[in-house]
Motif scaffolding. Sequence first.
Motif, short mmCIF file in Angstrom:
data_model
loop_
_atom_site.label_atom_id
_atom_site.label_comp_id
_atom_site.label_asym_id
_atom_site.label_seq_id
_atom_site.Cartn_x
_atom_site.Cartn_y
_atom_site.Cartn_z
N ALA A 60 0.82 -1.32 -0.06
CA ALA A 60 -0.04 -0.01 0.02
C ALA A 60 0.74 1.12 -0.17
CB ALA A 60 -0.83 0.03 1.36
N MET A 61 1.83 1.32 0.81
CA MET A 61 2.86 2.36 0.87
C MET A 61 3.45 2.53 -0.41
SD MET A 61 4.88 2.19 4.58
CE MET A 61 5.45 0.72 4.35
N VAL A 62 3.81 1.65 -1.38
CA VAL A 62 4.49 1.81 -2.71
C VAL A 62 3.35 2.33 -3.58
CG1 VAL A 62 5.76 0.64 -4.48
CG2 VAL A 62 6.23 0.18 -2.28
N LYS A 63 2.25 1.76 -3.61
CA LYS A 63 1.06 1.96 -4.60
C LYS A 63 0.54 3.41 -4.11
CE LYS A 63 0.53 -2.00 -6.78
NZ LYS A 63 0.77 -2.05 -8.01
N SER A 64 0.89 4.00 -2.97
CA SER A 64 0.46 5.29 -2.87
C SER A 64 1.33 6.40 -3.12
CB SER A 64 0.39 5.53 -1.27
OG SER A 64 -0.83 4.71 -0.76
N GLY A 65 2.37 5.97 -3.74
CA GLY A 65 3.46 6.88 -4.53
C GLY A 65 4.55 7.06 -3.61
N LEU A 66 4.93 6.59 -2.61
CA LEU A 66 5.99 6.58 -1.56
C LEU A 66 7.32 5.97 -2.46
CD1 LEU A 66 4.93 6.18 2.00
CD2 LEU A 66 4.94 8.18 0.65
N THR A 67 8.38 6.36 -2.47
CA THR A 67 9.54 5.54 -2.90
C THR A 67 9.81 4.59 -2.12
OG1 THR A 67 11.21 7.17 -1.67
CG2 THR A 67 10.34 7.71 -3.79
N LEU A 123 10.05 1.89 9.64
CA LEU A 123 10.96 1.61 10.62
C LEU A 123 10.86 2.97 11.70
CD1 LEU A 123 14.48 1.16 8.82
CD2 LEU A 123 13.18 -0.46 10.38
N ILE A 124 10.38 3.87 11.32
CA ILE A 124 10.10 4.92 12.43
C ILE A 124 8.81 4.97 12.88
CG2 ILE A 124 9.89 7.68 12.76
CD1 ILE A 124 12.08 7.76 10.37
N VAL A 125 7.63 4.78 12.10
CA VAL A 125 6.28 4.81 12.58
C VAL A 125 5.94 3.43 13.47
CG1 VAL A 125 3.90 5.26 12.00
CG2 VAL A 125 5.59 6.53 10.75
N TYR A 126 6.24 2.27 12.83
CA TYR A 126 5.91 0.99 13.05
C TYR A 126 4.43 1.00 13.65
CZ TYR A 126 6.63 -3.32 15.84
OH TYR A 126 6.46 -4.56 16.33
N SER A 127 3.40 1.51 12.82
CA SER A 127 2.24 1.26 13.21
C SER A 127 1.36 1.25 12.14
CB SER A 127 1.65 2.37 13.84
OG SER A 127 0.27 2.40 14.30
N GLY A 128 0.97 -0.04 11.66
CA GLY A 128 0.09 -0.41 10.44
C GLY A 128 -1.08 0.63 10.21
N SER A 129 -1.66 0.78 11.25
CA SER A 129 -3.00 1.46 11.10
C SER A 129 -2.78 2.90 10.91
CB SER A 129 -3.81 1.06 12.52
OG SER A 129 -3.07 1.52 13.58
N ALA A 130 -1.72 3.40 11.86
CA ALA A 130 -1.55 4.73 11.44
C ALA A 130 -0.99 5.13 10.16
CB ALA A 130 -0.26 5.25 12.22
N GLN A 131 -0.05 4.02 9.67
CA GLN A 131 0.52 4.29 7.93
C GLN A 131 -0.78 4.22 7.00
OE1 GLN A 131 3.70 1.27 9.91
NE2 GLN A 131 4.00 1.85 7.51
N LEU A 132 -1.57 3.31 7.18
CA LEU A 132 -2.60 3.14 6.32
C LEU A 132 -3.52 4.41 6.37
CD1 LEU A 132 -3.68 -0.69 6.18
CD2 LEU A 132 -2.38 0.57 4.63
N ALA A 133 -3.92 4.76 7.37
CA ALA A 133 -4.70 6.00 7.57
C ALA A 133 -4.05 7.27 7.07
CB ALA A 133 -4.84 6.35 9.30
N SER A 134 -2.58 7.48 7.12
CA SER A 134 -2.00 8.43 6.64
C SER A 134 -1.78 8.47 5.01
CB SER A 134 -0.76 8.72 7.25
OG SER A 134 0.12 7.72 7.20
N LEU A 135 -1.74 7.36 4.64
CA LEU A 135 -1.41 7.06 3.03
C LEU A 135 -2.30 7.83 2.23
CD1 LEU A 135 -0.06 3.52 2.87
CD2 LEU A 135 1.32 5.34 3.02
N PRO A 136 -3.60 7.93 2.42
CA PRO A 136 -4.44 8.51 1.42
C PRO A 136 -4.35 10.03 1.75
CG PRO A 136 -5.90 7.12 3.16
CD PRO A 136 -4.40 6.83 3.31
N LEU A 137 -4.23 10.46 2.71
CA LEU A 137 -3.97 11.79 2.78
C LEU A 137 -2.82 12.24 2.24
CD1 LEU A 137 -4.84 11.79 6.87
CD2 LEU A 137 -6.30 12.25 4.85
N ILE A 138 -1.65 11.63 2.24
CA ILE A 138 -0.37 12.03 1.71
C ILE A 138 -0.54 12.07 0.25
CG2 ILE A 138 1.92 11.21 1.22
CD1 ILE A 138 2.14 10.09 3.98
N ALA A 139 -1.27 10.84 -0.41
CA ALA A 139 -1.51 10.93 -1.72
C ALA A 139 -2.44 11.97 -2.20
CB ALA A 139 -2.12 9.51 -2.01
#
Length: 247
Positions: free
Chosen positions: A44-51, A60-76
């Motif tokens: 999901a991170m790669v598909k959202s446009g992150l390198t 490595l820094i966040v280490y929280s799948g729910s927070a990562q997924l919640a923030s990805l559409p906002l970043i995109a």
Amino acid sequence: MSRARMERGSDVDGHDPAAWREGFQVGLPTLFGLGAWGIVVGVAMVKSGLTVLQASAMTLIVYSGSAQLASLPLIATGAPIGVIFATAFVVNLRFVIFSALLAPHFSQLPLLQRFYLGHISGDLTTALFLQRYPRTAPERGKLSFLKGLLYPSWVAWQVGTFIGIFLGSAVPTEWQLGFAGMLAILCILVPLVMNSAALCGVLVAAAVSVLAHGLPYKLGLLVAVLVGMVTAIAIEETQDRRKVRHG
């Protein structure tokens, strides 16, 4: 510090191979689900446009799948940075509760070590630890048991996430990763619903997330998390007061 207190601290802090193995065995059934969920988040991170570098740093820094997924559409979608941070903060508020539950067990540890253990603690590891050690009294093997839960879980998550990151560009869209991710997170969520308060919180959060789906910047997720947490806490406190009242 008294000699007796030092001895109690030594009992809790000293490495206990048997307790470490016990923690590992207790957490072993969850490792496959964590790894699978990590793969979904990595893709999901790669598909959202992150390198690859950005996605690797995030996991490595966040280490929280729910927070990562919640923030990805906002970043995109280019949401304001404040909204992104607020979303991740609210989604991770549960870790404040987890830390408060674990703190009495390890209050004698140095502050940096407590920060480190708190950073790699997760939903399942905290729940499994508290099931094994419901009392805060010092006991030999507590720290080793916790490490036996935390270290393998951290490795399983990171391995799964990095596999997802590096394979993300090769995964076809028709594989429906969103559905796979839902199944993975359900496997992690179900064992955590240990009482009626938690179940009510989950059900209320689910209902609110559906009703608030139309809010901009995925803010419905924030509302659902907050309402679900408040509901669970309120019900648990009400149940505790009833127990005290009825002896």
